[in-house]
Design an enzyme around this catalytic site. Structure first.
Site, PDB file in Angstrom:
ATOM      1  N   LYS A  44       4.599  -2.850 -43.295  1.00 37.76           N
ATOM      2  CA  LYS A  44       3.226  -2.523 -42.903  1.00 37.76           C
ATOM      3  C   LYS A  44       2.071  -3.745 -43.252  1.00 37.76           C
ATOM      4  CE  LYS A  44       3.666   1.351 -40.821  1.00 37.76           C
ATOM      5  NZ  LYS A  44       3.342   1.604 -39.363  1.00 37.76           N
TER       6      LYS A  44
HETATM    7  C1  LIG Z   1       8.893   3.904 -44.595  1.00 36.06           C
HETATM    8  C2  LIG Z   1       8.577   3.768 -43.290  1.00 36.06           C
HETATM    9  N1  LIG Z   1       9.707   3.497 -42.190  1.00 36.06           N
HETATM   10  C3  LIG Z   1       9.504   3.334 -40.985  1.00 36.06           C
HETATM   11  C4  LIG Z   1       8.209   3.663 -40.484  1.00 36.06           C
HETATM   12  C5  LIG Z   1       7.803   3.373 -39.090  1.00 36.06           C
HETATM   13  O1  LIG Z   1       7.202   2.148 -38.755  1.00 36.06           O
HETATM   14  P1  LIG Z   1       6.104   2.124 -37.427  1.00 36.06           P
HETATM   15  O2  LIG Z   1       5.026   2.997 -37.590  1.00 36.06           O
HETATM   16  O3  LIG Z   1       6.233   0.884 -36.916  1.00 36.06           O
HETATM   17  O4  LIG Z   1       6.893   2.988 -36.410  1.00 36.06           O
HETATM   18  C6  LIG Z   1       7.163   3.829 -41.348  1.00 36.06           C
HETATM   19  C7  LIG Z   1       5.627   3.869 -40.805  1.00 36.06           C
HETATM   20  O5  LIG Z   1       4.969   4.332 -41.539  1.00 36.06           O
HETATM   21  C8  LIG Z   1       7.265   3.708 -42.702  1.00 36.06           C
HETATM   22  O6  LIG Z   1       6.199   3.857 -43.410  1.00 36.06           O
END
Ligand SMILES: Cc1ncc(COP(=O)(O)O)c(C=O)c1O
Length: 302
Positions: A44
């Site tokens: 993120k």
């Molecule tokens: C721990 C974790 N894995 C996967 C994701 C998924 O990512 P994306 O928001 O790019 O789909 C997030 C999103 O918040 C996350 O915090």
């Protein structure tokens, strides 16, 4: 601020890609991109940087201005540290159940926090407060800069690290930003590549309404993560993984590969191993370790 933006861009991304040695079926390769090595501890950082930079460049926020987001997880952490460094004021609207420890960490990073009483209020509250305070609402679920971050950085890194040779990419879907951004880049460059999304078992994303209580941190139970729906032509299929399976994969990654990853990574690796099995001998699959198990002290009792 422009100088600090440049220096941040050198700190975020270019994360290592690790080949799993013991878990993959014979003759298949599964590679894991360690996004928890970003300074804020997750993938993120990339999108918070892109979204904030975009808002600054478009003149939506300047020195001392409020940067508001509705998040209690990895995005909240990324927004807190990046905007504090830029001299902006992070304000995070948290879900009701967030732990004291997580809230304290965000405050230590210089963020103001506000909890809503009911989860459904979180998004709207963020939108209203940004308007009242003359700040910007980052809105990772709808902001195309989220997808662009992965299209311009994560995707090219995967291609370079795999020397342009991979058969499938697997990623959990939260906002969908990672899977559609990386998926688009891979499909444009490679043509043939299978892009597989992962959601918790019973997710409304697949069923139209939630069917189980399964929950995997960061992955979507929502019907319409907007960015995913707008760009889903880049995703070939979405599979469900139960919470128990995700946790079991976390244990196996620790015991057999020496990695402490969060539950969404357990779900993604479990799926990547299955995809590699299906694709057969010689297949090369990439997935992402979004964050580390240290983000989930409640799971460190297993
Ligand atoms: C721990 C974790 N894995 C996967 C994701 C998924 O990512 P994306 O928001 O790019 O789909 C997030 C999103 O918040 C996350 O915090």
């Amino acid at each position: 601020m422009m100088e600090e933006l440049e220096s941040l861009s050198r700190l975020i991304g270019r994360t290592p890609l690790l080949r799993l040695r013991r878990l993959p079926p014979r003759g298949r390769e599964v590679h894991l991109k360690l996004e928890y090595t970003n300074p804020g501890g997750s993938h993120k950082d990339r999108i918070a940087y892109y979204i904030i930079r975009d808002a600054v460049e478009r003149g939506l926020v300047g020195e001392g201005g409020y940067v508001v987001e509705s998040s209690s997880g990895n995005t909240a952490t990324a927004v807190a540290w990046i905007s504090s460094r830029l001299g902006l004021r992070p304000l995070l609207i948290l879900e009701p159940k967030v732990s004291e420890a997580r809230e304290t960490a965000l405050r230590l990073l210089g963020a103001e926090t506000m909890r809503v009483e009911r989860e459904e209020e979180q998004f709207q509250r963020a939108q209203e407060l940004a308007e009242e305070l003359g700040g910007v609402f980052l809105n990772q679920f709808e902001n195309e800069a989220n997808v662009r971050a992965h299209y311009e950085t994560t995707g090219p890194e995967v291609l370079e690290q795999m020397e342009g040779d991979l058969d499938a990419f697997v990623m959990g879907i939260g906002t969908g930003g990672t899977i559609v951004g990386v998926g688009r880049r891979l499909k444009e460059e490679l043509g043939q590549v299978r892009v597989v999304g992962v959601v918790p078992r019973g997710s409304a994303l697949l069923h139209g309404e939630p069917r189980h209580e399964d929950s995997i941190g960061g992955l979507s139970k929502a019907l319409r993560p907007e960015l995913y729906h707008r760009n889903r032509e880049y995703v070939d299929e979405v599979v469900e993984v139960s919470q128990a399976t995700a946790i079991e994969a976390v244990r196996r990654l620790a015991a057999l590969e020496g990695l402490l990853v969060g539950p969404s990574t357990g779900a993604a690796v479990h799926t990547a191993l299955k995809v590699a099995e299906e694709l057969g001998e010689g297949s090369r699959v990439v997935t992402i370790a979004a964050d580390s198990l240290f983000r989930y002290p409640e799971l460190l009792t297993i």
